[in-house]
Structures are given as C-alpha cells and as structure tokens.
Design an enzyme around this catalytic site. Structure first.
Site, short mmCIF file in Angstrom:
data_model
loop_
_atom_site.label_atom_id
_atom_site.label_comp_id
_atom_site.label_asym_id
_atom_site.label_seq_id
_atom_site.Cartn_x
_atom_site.Cartn_y
_atom_site.Cartn_z
N SER A 369 -7.26 -7.01 -4.38
CA SER A 369 -6.26 -6.45 -3.47
C SER A 369 -6.45 -4.95 -3.48
O SER A 369 -6.25 -4.29 -4.50
CB SER A 369 -4.85 -6.82 -3.94
OG SER A 369 -3.89 -6.22 -3.11
N ARG A 370 -6.84 -4.39 -2.32
CA ARG A 370 -7.25 -2.99 -2.29
C ARG A 370 -6.08 -2.02 -2.19
O ARG A 370 -6.23 -0.85 -2.55
CB ARG A 370 -8.20 -2.76 -1.11
CG ARG A 370 -9.49 -3.57 -1.22
CD ARG A 370 -10.50 -3.18 -0.16
NE ARG A 370 -11.71 -3.98 -0.28
CZ ARG A 370 -11.96 -5.07 0.42
NH1 ARG A 370 -11.08 -5.48 1.30
NH2 ARG A 370 -13.08 -5.74 0.25
N VAL A 371 -4.94 -2.45 -1.69
CA VAL A 371 -3.82 -1.51 -1.54
C VAL A 371 -2.54 -2.01 -2.20
O VAL A 371 -1.58 -1.27 -2.36
CB VAL A 371 -3.52 -1.23 -0.05
CG1 VAL A 371 -4.72 -0.63 0.63
CG2 VAL A 371 -3.06 -2.48 0.67
#
Length: 520
Positions: A369-371
């Site tokens: 999950s990048r953000v």
C-alpha cells in the site's frame, strides 16, 4: 427539490412532441436521421447523421438506444445499450444531441440498478432529482489533497500491514476463486456505521453470483448504505462497458457533497474483455493480446476519478477497490500490469495460501500500500513495524527449514512466533474486527504472549482477547477508536492486562512446569 429529467426521458418527450405536432399540422419537420446498415453482436453500423458527435446518445425508431463510438467517413459505429433483437437493418436512427447520463442521489441507496440507473430489484421505479454524465473529467491536481483518513476494512492483515486510506486506489488481484470478492464484501460490510457510502459494480458476472452478493449485503445490514450496479454477462456488452463509468458518476455525486464513498469494480478483467470485443467488432486496430491500443487509457481515466477532494470543494473522497483476475499467478500479464501501474498499491491473493486454508489468502510479500501508511491510525504504528518484519523473516525461514533438519534455538523461536502470527491473521469471511480488537490481538502476538500456547489454542485465545477488549479497558479502547496515540504507560498496562487474561484462561499445567525445570 426540483425534479430533473434524464437525457433519455427528454428524448422521449421530444419525439412525442414531434409526433403530436405532425399529427396536428402535417407539414415539414427538419430532423437529422440515419439508417441502420447492419446490426449484431452488440453493435450497429449506421449510414447518415453527418453532424453526429462521438459519445452522443442516438435513438432507433424502435425505441432502443445506442452510443456513437466510431465516426468513419462512410459509416458510424454505434454501441447498443438495449437488446439488438429489437433493431432491424434499414431502421431509422435519430440524433438526440445529448450525452449519456445516469441518475444520482440518495434515492439510489439500498437499490439494485443497471448501467443506465434503471431499477432491477423489483421494488418499483426510482424517482431521481439529478443526473450526471457517464463520462466526466477527473478532478484536477489542485482540487485534490493527500490521503489522511483510514478506511477500515475490518480485516487485520489489511488494516495492520496494507492500510487503505480514503481516496486511495487499491487493486485486489489473484487467480480465480481465491477470495477477491470476499475481501471487497467484508470492506463494504465494515462501513455499516462509518458513514461511508458503498457502491458495488458487478461487470460480466453471472446473475447468481450477483444475487449472492446482494443477499449477503442484506443479511449483514449493509444494503441501506450501498448501491449495487449489475451488468451481468447476460446483458448487452455495451452496458458492461459503460457500467464502471456510470457507477463512478453515482459515487462522485456523494463525493462532491462532502461524503466518503467506497466503490468496488468486480471485475475489470471482464470490463477489458468487453471493450476488446467491442473494439474488434468495430474494426479498431488490435494490439497486444488483441486489445486495442487505448486499453490502458480506458482504465486510467476511470481510476483517476477516485481521489480526496480539498475542503473548499467539500472534502469528500472516492476510494476505489478494482478487482482483477490473474492466470496461473502471473501478475506480470498485460492487464494486471496496467492496473498495478495505475493504482496506489495492490493486495495479492495467493492460491497456495488458499489451498493451505490460510484465509484471507493475502501474500504480504507481494502486496503493498503506497499511500495508506500515512492515513493509518497511530495505535497501529506501535506494533505493525515489528510485526511485518517478524512475519517476513518467518516466511523466509519456514521455506529454508524445509531443506534443513538442524536449526538453532533462535531460528526455531522465530518460526514458532511466525506461525502464531499467521494464526492471528487468519480470519473468516464476514467476521470483521473493530480497531481496538485488532490492536489487542497485535499487541499480544508482538509481545510474545501467544508463544507459550499450543498452535491450536491460538484461535481460542484470540476470541478471549476480543471479548476482553470489548468489555474492559474502556479508556484505552476509547483512545484507540478516536485515533490517538497510546502512551508508553498505557502500552505497558495493556500488555500486562492481556498477559493476565491469557494466564487465567490458559494456565500452564504443573506437569509442564516440572518438565521445563528438568530440562533446565
């Protein structure tokens, strides 16, 4: 509130007025018309209509609707939005000078609709007060703000290790029958009391599957805050193609009103295949795997509409959970690669974990999950860093231990701890957990409180901790739910309390204590 008519209703009124005027005064009426050259497989080829525009709604004399797509010099390619059997070659086609619109508003909540917003649940017509175009531009960069609020799914693995923020686009991918829809359903059900509006968009699925989803939402009381859009495999392929865009327009209405929306596209694999079928029938040049050259663009322009708006524009958010199906665990295939590059992270479901009954079958190593980490509640941060590291090391050591029978004491302890982490992360469908319940379990496993228990006792110990966290520790429970950071004293108090509860419910037998003393 003033009632507003849809483009389709306005077209009906215009044609009715023309017919009435002609009957009263049968004079000359100027109207641009075309004629059907051929029809079949969800498309029609039309001659005439020299001034028609792309993506314009057209109407056949039989009453069926179509969407102009190809504007060639000699003919027009029209995507059919109704049953093709009602249209015949030689039939007249009329311009409407309108774009395709769908109804939006609170009246849609709790209903099942098709891609045009028409009710399909047998509960009667839906009265609408506003309409949005199916194709809308994505919010500009200056209209967006960073993701800062978590979207709790109730699934421990996701909320702890792969957090999703409101306004994020998180891809769910995996082979067939690995639990992709189950994760999406749990996420919708967990929003029951959160105020989040949920939209489930079924694309190309069988009607029986869609009916099961609707039944589950009704069973767990989540239909009241949800909209189900069904574009099953039995409807025209044109309706399957426009379904996700129509569902997004419905979600954007709530987002622009300052509300939070969760939309699930189940799944975009069938959407891509529907578009490929239309493109090939319309004789558009094929590219890789026979997909047209703009296959990336149709998904990019869809998912870019998901965002978190700035407060001056209402502060609402639209969170997207697109689902994609892989073949033989190949996440580097054409469509999965496209979606991975567009979204802000992915949740990969492993068939091997599914076969081992590790559910949900989320492969933490291939998921990211990048953000979402920026939107995660502070209470998670005190445990998730150590948890992810320990679990990753365990997966490597477990694979290594299969090739070696001699393991040192530290390695054996890490493997035993990892197996207990895996047991804690196991979770049945529809068994979502509150935030404070998750924190209690994560604190217990990271502090080693499960280490002395047998592996088969871990699930029972998890139930004991969940019940204890729901009934006791009210100050800490409230602080966790409010998104506040626990102090070191509160963390120690929580750990000691959980340790005492486990000792009371799972006491160490004296015979075991004697054996341990003898070993020493």
């Amino acid at each position: 509130m003033k009632y507003q008519k849809s483009a389709i209703a306005i077209v009906d009124d215009v044609f009715e007025a023309i017919n009435e005027a002609w009957q009263e005064d049968p004079g000359l009426i100027v109207r641009e018309t075309g004629r059907v050259l051929s029809v079949g497989e969800g498309i029609a080829r039309v001659d005439g209509l020299p001034n028609v525009l792309t993506d314009e709604l057209v109407r056949f004399s039989s009453g069926s609707l179509g969407l102009t797509y190809n504007l060639d010099p000699k003919e027009i390619g029209v995507i059919l939005l109704d049953d093709e059997h009602t249209i015949e070659a030689g039939e007249e086609v009329f311009r409407t000078e309108r774009v395709l619109e769908v109804p939006v508003g609170d009246s849609l909540l709790g209903r099942v609709v098709d891609s045009l917003g028409r009710a399909s649940d047998g509960k009667g017509n839906i009265r609408h007060f506003d309409y949005y175009p199916v194709e809308r531009p994505a919010p500009t960069i200056m209209s967006r703000i960073s993701v800062d609020t978590p979207l709790q799914t109730g699934i421990v693995t996701i909320d702890a290790l792969l957090p999703i923020g409101r306004g994020q686009r998180e891809l769910i991918l995996g082979d067939r029958q690995t639990g992709k829809t189950a994760i999406a359903l749990d996420s919708i059900i967990n929003q029951k009391d959160s105020g989040v509006i949920c939209i489930y968009c079924a694309i190309g699925k069988q009607r029986a599957e869609v009916n099961r989803v609707i039944a589950d939402l009704q069973k767990y009381g989540s239909m009241e805050h949800s909209i189900v859009m069904s574009a099953s495999s039995s409807v025209p392929v044109g309706l399957q193609y426009i379904a996700p865009y129509a569902a997004t327009s419905m979600g954007e209405y709530f987002m622009e009103k300052g509300r939070d929306v969760l939309i699930v596209y189940d799944d975009l694999t069938w959407h891509a295949r529907a578009y490929r079928e239309l493109a090939l029938l319309l004789r558009r040049p094929p590219g890789r795997e026979a997909y047209p050259g703009d296959i990336f663009h149709i998904h990019a322009r869809l998912l870019e509409r998901s965002t978190h708006l700035k407060k001056e524009l209402g502060g609402g958010s639209l969170t997207a959970l697109p689902i994609i199906e892989t073949q033989a665990q190949d996440i580097s295939a054409f469509i999965p690669t496209n979606l991975i590059s567009i979204t802000d992270g992915q949740i990969y479901l492993s068939p091997s974990l599914f076969r081992k009954d590790v559910l949900p079958a989320i492969d933490v190593g291939k998921s990211v999950s990048r953000v979402g980490g920026a939107a995660q509640l502070p209470a998670y941060r005190m445990v998730t860093g150590e948890l992810r590291l320990a679990y990753s090391q365990f997966e490597e050591l477990e694979a290594f231990s299969r090739f070696s029978s001699r393991l040192d004491e530290d390695t054996r302890e890490q493997i035993q701890r990892g197996r207990r982490i895996r047991e804690v992360l196991k979770q049945d469908q529809f068994n979502t957990l509150e935030v404070f319940e998750q924190i209690g379990l994560l604190v217990a496993v990271t502090e080693g409180l499960f280490d002395r228990l047998e592996l088969q006792q871990v699930s029972s110990a998890c139930e004991v901790i969940r019940e204890y966290m729901s009934q006791e520790m009210e100050p800490i429970r409230i602080k966790i739910s409010e998104g506040k950071q626990l102090s070191e004293d509160e963390q120690r108090e929580l750990t000691e309390s959980l340790k005492n509860v486990l000792q009371q419910n799972f006491p160490i037998e004296k015979s075991e204590e004697v054996t341990e003393d003898a070993d020493r």
